[in-house]
Each structure stands twice: as structure tokens, then as C-alpha cells.
Write a protein that holds these residues in place. Structure first.
Motif, short mmCIF file in Angstrom:
data_model
loop_
_atom_site.label_atom_id
_atom_site.label_comp_id
_atom_site.label_asym_id
_atom_site.label_seq_id
_atom_site.Cartn_x
_atom_site.Cartn_y
_atom_site.Cartn_z
N ASP A 178 88.32 43.25 73.11
CA ASP A 178 87.31 44.28 72.60
C ASP A 178 86.19 43.05 72.91
O ASP A 178 85.49 41.76 72.18
CB ASP A 178 87.02 44.01 70.92
N ALA A 179 85.40 43.67 73.89
CA ALA A 179 83.99 42.79 74.67
C ALA A 179 82.94 43.65 73.56
O ALA A 179 81.34 43.41 74.19
CB ALA A 179 83.46 42.57 76.22
N ALA A 180 82.73 44.58 72.28
CA ALA A 180 81.61 44.87 71.99
C ALA A 180 80.86 43.64 72.10
O ALA A 180 79.24 44.62 71.99
CB ALA A 180 82.27 45.70 70.60
N GLN A 181 79.97 42.67 71.53
CA GLN A 181 79.95 41.90 71.18
C GLN A 181 79.45 40.97 72.06
O GLN A 181 78.72 39.92 71.81
CB GLN A 181 79.93 41.01 69.42
N ALA A 182 79.88 40.62 73.22
CA ALA A 182 80.09 39.70 74.45
C ALA A 182 79.88 39.98 76.06
O ALA A 182 80.63 39.50 76.40
CB ALA A 182 81.34 38.74 74.03
N ILE A 183 79.23 40.95 75.81
CA ILE A 183 78.66 41.50 77.55
C ILE A 183 77.76 39.62 77.93
O ILE A 183 76.74 40.01 76.95
CB ILE A 183 77.59 43.41 77.73
N GLY A 184 78.45 39.22 79.30
CA GLY A 184 77.48 38.05 79.54
C GLY A 184 78.58 37.00 78.81
O GLY A 184 77.87 36.14 79.40
N ALA A 185 78.78 37.03 77.79
CA ALA A 185 79.37 35.51 77.49
C ALA A 185 80.54 35.29 78.73
O ALA A 185 81.47 35.87 79.59
CB ALA A 185 80.50 35.65 76.49
N GLU A 186 80.88 33.54 78.61
CA GLU A 186 81.42 33.42 79.81
C GLU A 186 83.00 32.59 79.13
O GLU A 186 82.44 31.96 77.94
CB GLU A 186 81.27 32.38 80.74
N TYR A 187 84.01 32.66 79.73
CA TYR A 187 85.04 32.12 79.49
C TYR A 187 85.51 31.33 80.80
O TYR A 187 86.09 31.98 82.07
CB TYR A 187 86.32 32.76 78.64
N LYS A 188 85.89 30.40 80.52
CA LYS A 188 85.78 29.48 82.35
C LYS A 188 85.89 29.61 83.42
O LYS A 188 86.02 29.76 84.82
CB LYS A 188 87.95 29.15 82.68
N GLY A 189 84.13 30.06 83.40
CA GLY A 189 83.26 30.10 84.46
C GLY A 189 83.74 31.90 85.06
O GLY A 189 82.43 32.74 85.43
N ARG A 190 84.13 32.57 84.25
CA ARG A 190 84.53 33.89 84.40
C ARG A 190 83.48 34.77 83.10
O ARG A 190 83.99 34.78 82.76
CB ARG A 190 85.76 34.61 84.62
N LYS A 191 82.89 35.96 83.26
CA LYS A 191 82.69 36.97 82.43
C LYS A 191 83.73 37.16 81.57
O LYS A 191 84.92 37.92 82.63
CB LYS A 191 81.66 37.86 83.42
N VAL A 192 83.62 37.77 80.44
CA VAL A 192 84.64 38.43 79.53
C VAL A 192 85.00 40.18 80.03
O VAL A 192 83.94 40.11 80.45
CB VAL A 192 83.91 38.44 77.92
N GLY A 193 86.11 40.50 79.80
CA GLY A 193 86.25 41.99 80.21
C GLY A 193 87.09 41.72 81.13
O GLY A 193 87.17 43.32 81.92
N SER A 194 86.84 40.97 82.29
CA SER A 194 87.29 40.56 83.40
C SER A 194 88.75 40.22 83.05
O SER A 194 89.60 39.57 84.59
CB SER A 194 86.95 39.14 84.50
N PHE A 195 89.30 39.50 82.22
CA PHE A 195 90.67 39.37 82.26
C PHE A 195 91.70 39.83 81.82
O PHE A 195 93.35 39.80 82.32
CB PHE A 195 90.27 38.28 80.92
#
Length: 370
Positions: free
Chosen positions: A158-175
Motif C-alpha cells: 500500500d504505497a498510497a502515501q509514498a510514491i517516490g519514497a525509497e527503501y535501500k535505494g529502490r522505489k517503493v512499489g518494486s518489492f
């Protein structure tokens, strides 16, 4: 008295008015208003931005969650693990399909799903995990995806509030196996009405979602249906406007981080809790959240000075009236319950100017220090 809004959407629009008007004029002149070339282009651009292969535009962020779970066949008898400290839609979609939301408590510092509790909440009925990247901060995706892999579970971010945020150098939504975005006007990438998108690398899932969003339509014709679907289509006007805003998103997110750092430094000595951001995350501050035991008093003090604030979230999901039959009681998820009593958002956005932010800081310092 000048008012300081929580988010200045009108101010944002003034900066890009001409570009938005041109984009909308292009759509109006085209005669294509639903699922046309603007939607297709936005799907491709958002997927590329997020580091995924497919984007599927839908009517809103709630539908992005709902259609994905439905496409996976989640329904009666199934369980989905998620957070109790989030907007209601996260759990609502699980229940709408006849499945059961299973809530686990949150980390007291980040407000995100406490991954240490996944094991104790898993049952043979568990089908998926729905982590929330809350307020713009990524959840612990390494732990979530590793647990899901071990137990054969789907992961819907659920990335409704987080477009563009990153986890360990990768954008959320790609995990995960898929992720949902909301384009509600107040989001970091917000439209001029409702809108949403699913992003995924799974080509078969993308195909199913494109069918479900148009009443389960098959490939033969618009009147050939292969599934019971939904009317959940992203319109061209919203897509055209969002394409304009997407070009500014990284700069806007960076502006939010700069202003959040000003709050961090200016409020650090006060008896409040300011956001905690682990070193491996890039927070995009959809909301700047503090905690105080004097929330209602502080909110009134700021309101009296023309400063908008909001409580997030005053009732955790496991204690909502509609979920009484799930059997949760006060005290079952103590961290979420305590944070729900204390958390509040301060004004933040790319348009928040230095004078207005200084006024917010001064008002908070005056409240605590006199």
C-alpha cells in the motif's frame, strides 16, 4: 489573520496552471475521455518511475487494492495481514472480498508494520501481507518479502502515501508482487479528483486487472465478459494532469524533505516525538507527524492562530465499530492505540514558505515553553 493550511493545493496549482490548462485542453479537443492515450502514457511513465514493468490505471487508490486482491482470488476463508494504523481502505478492501484482516501492531518509532510479529499472526489461512508505507516512509520490505517467500504469500504494497519514497535505494512499489498508488488530490502526486494505479512486474496480473477494471471484459469485444469485474477506470483528464505533475514530483518530494528537516531541528528540544527515519529509507513526508500527550490542547492552540493540523489516526482499525466482530479489545495492540491518541500532522508541502513555517514553529514553541 493569515491561515496556514495543512496543504496548500491552490498554491500548488498556481505554479503549474498554464501547463494543466494546456493538458486538459488537449484532452477536451481529442474527444477521448476514458482510458485513452493519456492514461496509457501515464501508466508507462509511473511504472518506469517506480522501477516496474506495468501500470494499470483505476478509479481510485482503494480500487487499486481491491482489484489486486480480487485478481489473486482472495475471498471468504482467507486472511490478509496488515496494519491497524492506517486509513480505513487498507482493511476495508480485505473485508469487502469476504476475507479477514489480521492486524499486527506497529513499530513505536516508525509507525510501520512490526515485522517481528508476522510469525505469531500467520495461520494456514493467511494468503497475503499488505504492508503500508505510511506517511511517506517505506515499510521493512526485506523482512516482509522474505517472510512471504518462506510461506508462499502474496505481497501487496500500500504505497498510497509514498510514491517516490525509497527503501535501500529502490522505489517503493518494486518489492512486492504488486503495489497500489492513490492520486487523491492531497497525495504527493495528486489529481483534481479521484484516481489510482496498480504497478507490478507480473504480466498475467496486469492482464487480469485490465479486464477487471472494465467489467471483466474479454479480448473479443466490449460486450464479451470473462469475469465479474468492476467499473474502475481512470479518466483522461486526470491522467493528463497527473502527467504534468509527475514531472515535478521528485523536486516536490525533495522540498518536503527540506522542510521536514527544518521541523526536526526546530522542535527537537521540545517534549514531543518527531519522525524517526532509518538510515536505509528515503522518506517523502506525505505528512509530517509528531506525537504529544497534549494533542487536543496543541491543536486548539494552533487553530486559534490560524494554523491547520489534523489527528492521524484517532481510532485504530482494530477498534473501529465495524470490526467489533473480529474480537479485538482495547489493549490488544497497545502501540497503535497509544500512537492513535497522540499523533498529529503539521502543515507541510512544497508550497509552505519560510515565513509560514517559522510561524508554525514559533506557535508550537510558545505552547510548550510559554
Amino acid at each position: 489573520m493569515n491561515r496556514t493550511p495543512l496543504l496548500d493545493l491552490a498554491g500548488q496549482h498556481r505554479w503549474i496552471r498554464v501547463e494543466i490548462q494546456e493538458a486538459m485542453r488537449r484532452v477536451l479537443d481529442s474527444g477521448r475521455y476514458i482510458l485513452g492515450p493519456e492514461v496509457k502514457a501515464l501508466e508507462e511513465e509511473v511504472a518506469a518511475f517506480s522501477g516496474t514493468r506495468h501500470g494499470i490505471g483505476v478509479a481510485n487508490g482503494t480500487d487499486a487494492l481491491l482489484l489486486t486482491l480480487d485478481a489473486w482470488g482472495i475471498g471468504p476463508g482467507d486472511e490478509v495481514i496488515t496494519s491497524p494504523f492506517t486509513f480505513f481502505a487498507t482493511a476495508e478492501v480485505i473485508s469487502r472480498l469476504g476475507a479477514r484482516p489480521v492486524f499486527i501492531d506497529i513499530d513505536p518509532e516508525t509507525y510501520l508494520l512490526d515485522v517481528e510479529q508476522l510469525e505469531q499472526k500467520y495461520t494456514p489461512r493467511t494468503r497475503a501481507i499488505l504492508p503500508v508505507h505510511l506517511f511517506g516512509q517505506p515499510a521493512d520490505m526485506d523482512e516482509v518479502t522474505a517472510f512471504a517467500k518462506d510461506y508462499g504469500l502474496k505481497v501487496l504494497e500500500d504505497a498510497a502515501q509514498a510514491i517516490g519514497a525509497e527503501y535501500k535505494g529502490r522505489k517503493v512499489g518494486s518489492f512486492g508482487d504488486a503495489a497500489s498508488y492513490s492520486f487523491f488530490p492531497t497525495k504527493n502526486l495528486g489529481g483534481y479528483g479521484d484516481g489510482g494505479m496498480v504497478i507490478t512486474d507480473d504480466e498475467e496480473l496486469a492482464k487480469k486487472l485490465r479486464s477487471l477494471r472494465v467489467h471483466g471484459r474479454g479480448s473479443q469485444s466490449k460486450y464479451h465478459h470473462i469475469a465479474l469485474g468492476y467499473n474502475s477506470r481512470l479518466d483522461e483528464l486526470q491522467a493528463a494532469a497527473l502527467r504534468v505533475k509527475l514531472r515535478y514530483l521528485e523536486a516536490w518530494n525533495e522540498a518536503r524533505r527540506v522542510k521536514a528537516e527544518i521541523y526536526d531541528q526546530s522542535l527537537a528540544d521540545l517534549p514531543i516525538v518527531i519522525p524517526t527515519v532509518p538510515a536505509d529509507r528515503k522518506h517523502i513526508y506525505h505528512l509530517y507527524i509528531i506525537q504529544t500527550r497534549r494533542r487536543q490542547e496543541l491543536m486548539k492552540h494552533l487553530r486559534d492562530q490560524g494554523i491547520d493540523t489534523a489527528a492521524y489516526y484517532p481510532v485504530p482499525l482494530h477498534l473501529q465499530e465495524v470490526y467489533r466482530d473480529l474480537g479485538y479489545r482495547e489493549g490488544d495492540l497497545p502501540v497503535a492505540e497509544e500512537v492513535s491518541r497522540r499523533a498529529m500532522a503539521l502543515p507541510l508541502g512544497p508550497e509552505l514558505d519560510e515565513v509560514a513555517q517559522d510561524g508554525v514553529v514559533a506557535a508550537i514553541r510558545d505552547f510548550f515553553l510559554g
